[in-house]
Scaffold this motif. Structure first.
Motif, PDB file in Angstrom:
ATOM      1  N   ARG A 185       0.814  -1.229   0.000  1.00 31.49           N
ATOM      2  CA  ARG A 185       0.000   0.000   0.000  1.00 31.49           C
ATOM      3  C   ARG A 185       0.841   1.270   0.000  1.00 31.49           C
ATOM      4  O   ARG A 185       0.331   2.356  -0.296  1.00 31.49           O
ATOM      5  CB  ARG A 185      -0.980   0.000   1.187  1.00 31.49           C
ATOM      6  CG  ARG A 185      -2.037  -1.090   1.078  1.00 31.49           C
ATOM      7  CD  ARG A 185      -3.048  -0.998   2.228  1.00 31.49           C
ATOM      8  NE  ARG A 185      -3.728  -2.271   2.432  1.00 31.49           N
ATOM      9  CZ  ARG A 185      -4.777  -2.689   1.717  1.00 31.49           C
ATOM     10  NH1 ARG A 185      -5.286  -1.915   0.787  1.00 31.49           N
ATOM     11  NH2 ARG A 185      -5.315  -3.865   1.951  1.00 31.49           N
ATOM     12  N   TRP A 192       2.738   1.949  -2.177  1.00 29.42           N
ATOM     13  CA  TRP A 192       2.817   2.354  -3.594  1.00 29.42           C
ATOM     14  C   TRP A 192       1.440   2.578  -4.215  1.00 29.42           C
ATOM     15  O   TRP A 192       1.308   2.583  -5.428  1.00 29.42           O
ATOM     16  CB  TRP A 192       3.638   1.341  -4.390  1.00 29.42           C
ATOM     17  CG  TRP A 192       5.090   1.413  -4.046  1.00 29.42           C
ATOM     18  CD1 TRP A 192       6.002   2.358  -4.463  1.00 29.42           C
ATOM     19  CD2 TRP A 192       5.817   0.533  -3.182  1.00 29.42           C
ATOM     20  NE1 TRP A 192       7.231   2.113  -3.919  1.00 29.42           N
ATOM     21  CE2 TRP A 192       7.161   0.988  -3.132  1.00 29.42           C
ATOM     22  CE3 TRP A 192       5.467  -0.607  -2.444  1.00 29.42           C
ATOM     23  CZ2 TRP A 192       8.147   0.363  -2.380  1.00 29.42           C
ATOM     24  CZ3 TRP A 192       6.447  -1.242  -1.684  1.00 29.42           C
ATOM     25  CH2 TRP A 192       7.763  -0.756  -1.658  1.00 29.42           C
ATOM     26  N   THR A 193       0.421   2.776  -3.370  1.00 24.91           N
ATOM     27  CA  THR A 193      -0.865   3.232  -3.886  1.00 24.91           C
ATOM     28  C   THR A 193      -0.860   4.755  -3.873  1.00 24.91           C
ATOM     29  O   THR A 193      -0.057   5.377  -3.165  1.00 24.91           O
ATOM     30  CB  THR A 193      -2.042   2.716  -3.023  1.00 24.91           C
ATOM     31  OG1 THR A 193      -1.828   3.123  -1.664  1.00 24.91           O
ATOM     32  CG2 THR A 193      -2.127   1.197  -3.089  1.00 24.91           C
ATOM     33  N   THR A 194      -1.756   5.334  -4.675  1.00 28.86           N
ATOM     34  CA  THR A 194      -1.784   6.805  -4.740  1.00 28.86           C
ATOM     35  C   THR A 194      -3.162   7.373  -4.382  1.00 28.86           C
ATOM     36  O   THR A 194      -3.316   8.576  -4.278  1.00 28.86           O
ATOM     37  CB  THR A 194      -1.401   7.306  -6.156  1.00 28.86           C
ATOM     38  OG1 THR A 194      -2.253   6.664  -7.116  1.00 28.86           O
ATOM     39  CG2 THR A 194       0.053   6.986  -6.474  1.00 28.86           C
ATOM     40  N   ARG A 231      -6.054   3.757  -0.544  1.00 24.99           N
ATOM     41  CA  ARG A 231      -4.911   2.830  -0.663  1.00 24.99           C
ATOM     42  C   ARG A 231      -5.354   1.478  -1.233  1.00 24.99           C
ATOM     43  O   ARG A 231      -4.981   0.408  -0.747  1.00 24.99           O
ATOM     44  CB  ARG A 231      -4.209   2.664   0.703  1.00 24.99           C
ATOM     45  CG  ARG A 231      -3.914   3.998   1.377  1.00 24.99           C
ATOM     46  CD  ARG A 231      -2.585   4.040   2.048  1.00 24.99           C
ATOM     47  NE  ARG A 231      -2.428   3.143   3.173  1.00 24.99           N
ATOM     48  CZ  ARG A 231      -1.244   2.819   3.719  1.00 24.99           C
ATOM     49  NH1 ARG A 231      -0.135   3.342   3.217  1.00 24.99           N
ATOM     50  NH2 ARG A 231      -1.165   2.001   4.732  1.00 24.99           N
ATOM     51  N   VAL A 285      -5.706  -1.784  -3.365  1.00 23.69           N
ATOM     52  CA  VAL A 285      -4.758  -2.686  -4.051  1.00 23.69           C
ATOM     53  C   VAL A 285      -5.443  -3.748  -4.906  1.00 23.69           C
ATOM     54  O   VAL A 285      -4.778  -4.535  -5.573  1.00 23.69           O
ATOM     55  CB  VAL A 285      -3.822  -3.394  -3.043  1.00 23.69           C
ATOM     56  CG1 VAL A 285      -2.865  -2.417  -2.389  1.00 23.69           C
ATOM     57  CG2 VAL A 285      -4.628  -4.164  -2.000  1.00 23.69           C
ATOM     58  N   GLU A 341      -0.891  -1.487 -10.845  1.00 24.82           N
ATOM     59  CA  GLU A 341      -0.080  -0.266 -10.643  1.00 24.82           C
ATOM     60  C   GLU A 341       0.823  -0.292  -9.409  1.00 24.82           C
ATOM     61  O   GLU A 341       2.010   0.075  -9.501  1.00 24.82           O
ATOM     62  CB  GLU A 341      -0.961   0.997 -10.604  1.00 24.82           C
ATOM     63  CG  GLU A 341      -1.773   1.252 -11.862  1.00 24.82           C
ATOM     64  CD  GLU A 341      -3.185   0.669 -11.765  1.00 24.82           C
ATOM     65  OE1 GLU A 341      -3.332  -0.420 -11.146  1.00 24.82           O
ATOM     66  OE2 GLU A 341      -4.119   1.281 -12.302  1.00 24.82           O
ATOM     67  N   PRO A 342       0.309  -0.686  -8.234  1.00 21.54           N
ATOM     68  CA  PRO A 342       1.206  -0.676  -7.057  1.00 21.54           C
ATOM     69  C   PRO A 342       2.418  -1.594  -7.227  1.00 21.54           C
ATOM     70  O   PRO A 342       3.539  -1.231  -6.815  1.00 21.54           O
ATOM     71  CB  PRO A 342       0.296  -1.158  -5.922  1.00 21.54           C
ATOM     72  CG  PRO A 342      -1.089  -0.805  -6.370  1.00 21.54           C
ATOM     73  CD  PRO A 342      -1.084  -1.019  -7.855  1.00 21.54           C
ATOM     74  N   ARG A 352       4.958   0.182  -9.555  1.00 17.93           N
ATOM     75  CA  ARG A 352       5.667   1.263  -8.850  1.00 17.93           C
ATOM     76  C   ARG A 352       6.671   0.688  -7.857  1.00 17.93           C
ATOM     77  O   ARG A 352       7.793   1.183  -7.734  1.00 17.93           O
ATOM     78  CB  ARG A 352       4.672   2.155  -8.106  1.00 17.93           C
ATOM     79  CG  ARG A 352       3.913   3.083  -9.013  1.00 17.93           C
ATOM     80  CD  ARG A 352       3.202   4.176  -8.202  1.00 17.93           C
ATOM     81  NE  ARG A 352       2.053   4.626  -8.951  1.00 17.93           N
ATOM     82  CZ  ARG A 352       0.802   4.183  -8.763  1.00 17.93           C
ATOM     83  NH1 ARG A 352       0.524   3.339  -7.768  1.00 17.93           N
ATOM     84  NH2 ARG A 352      -0.165   4.608  -9.536  1.00 17.93           N
TER      85      ARG A 352
END
Ligand code: JA5
Length: 235
Positions: free
Chosen positions: A39, A41-43, A47, A49, A65-66, A69
């Motif tokens: 999490r 690397w969540t935006t 958060r 996933v 995506e996470p 990243r």
């Protein structure tokens, strides 16, 4: 050896790897282990996933995506060669020979990704993952447990990891290659009416070796017939 684990349950991966031999490998600098929450690397605010599967069906799928990243950032911080491993029930079966091959390349930076829910978006596997591993044919609630098993099996093989607790001679007896070990006993010689087999107290090394060899054979026949080329018994 540098190992990054990426999971939504970092504490589950961290706890077993902070004890005993793994803890010492870390303290001695043999292992640099970093356990990350995916999490990070969540935006988005929540958060998130996971998401619903394209094509329908039950359960949730891990979003790509996470992972992308995470791997991009971790790769850039590692230095040299990187291998990305995905722990997933659909991977090739992890076994001692695979552990040995990873331990033989301690200069490689390992990034271990953990699958959760119904699966991970396949673009992660295609674009990022070098090796998909399963620790066995059973269902876990949590891929972080599988990651801890993988890391433990690899790190204990690094030269210097075991100290004098156990030596690599034990390797030749590893389950999966050869026969199972004979039963073992320690004091007392009789416990609650159960005696230690007399031969082990005899001091006769030839007889002891023969007894152990026969016990290995019969236990292997009983518990792991697959190891001696016989079909596995049904469950
Ligand atoms: C189960 C909800 O053997 C490797 C693995 C098994 C397993 C993994 S990775 N993840 C899960 C899971 O179940 O998240």
């Amino acid at each position: 050896m540098l190992i990054d684990i990426v999971t939504i349950f970092p504490e589950v991966a961290r706890a077993p790897l902070s004890e005993s031999i793994m803890g010492r490998a870390i303290d001695s600098g043999l292992l640099k282990l970093r356990v990350h929450d995916l999490r990070e690397w969540t935006t988005d605010r929540h958060r998130k996933v996971d998401d619903e599967p394209y094509g329908g069906g039950p359960g949730m799928v891990m979003k790509p995506e996470p992972f992308f990243r995470a791997v991009r950032e971790l790769r850039s911080g590692g230095g040299g060669a990187t291998k990305v491993v995905m722990m997933t029930p659909g991977g090739r079966r992890f076994e001692q020979a695979i552990a040995r091959s990873y331990a033989a390349a301690p200069g490689v930076h390992l990034i271990v990704l953990c699958g959760h829910y119904e699966g991970v978006d396949h673009r992660v596997t295609e674009a990022l993952v070098d090796d998909e591993l399963s620790i066995g044919d059973y269902v876990l609630t949590n891929g972080a447990l599988a990651a801890a098993v993988f890391v433990d099996a690899v790190v204990r093989l690094l030269p210097g990891a075991l100290g004098d607790e156990r030596s690599s001679e034990e390797e030749s007896f590893a389950v999966g290659e050869g026969l199972l070990e004979a039963p073992c006993y320690t004091r007392p010689a009789e416990f609650e009416g159960m005696p230690v087999p007399e031969v082990l107290l005899s001091g006769h090394h030839g007889k002891i070796a023969k007894w152990r060899a026969e016990q290995s054979r019969s236990r292997t026949q009983q518990n792991r017939p697959d190891l001696i080329g016989e079909p596995e018994s049904p469950h």
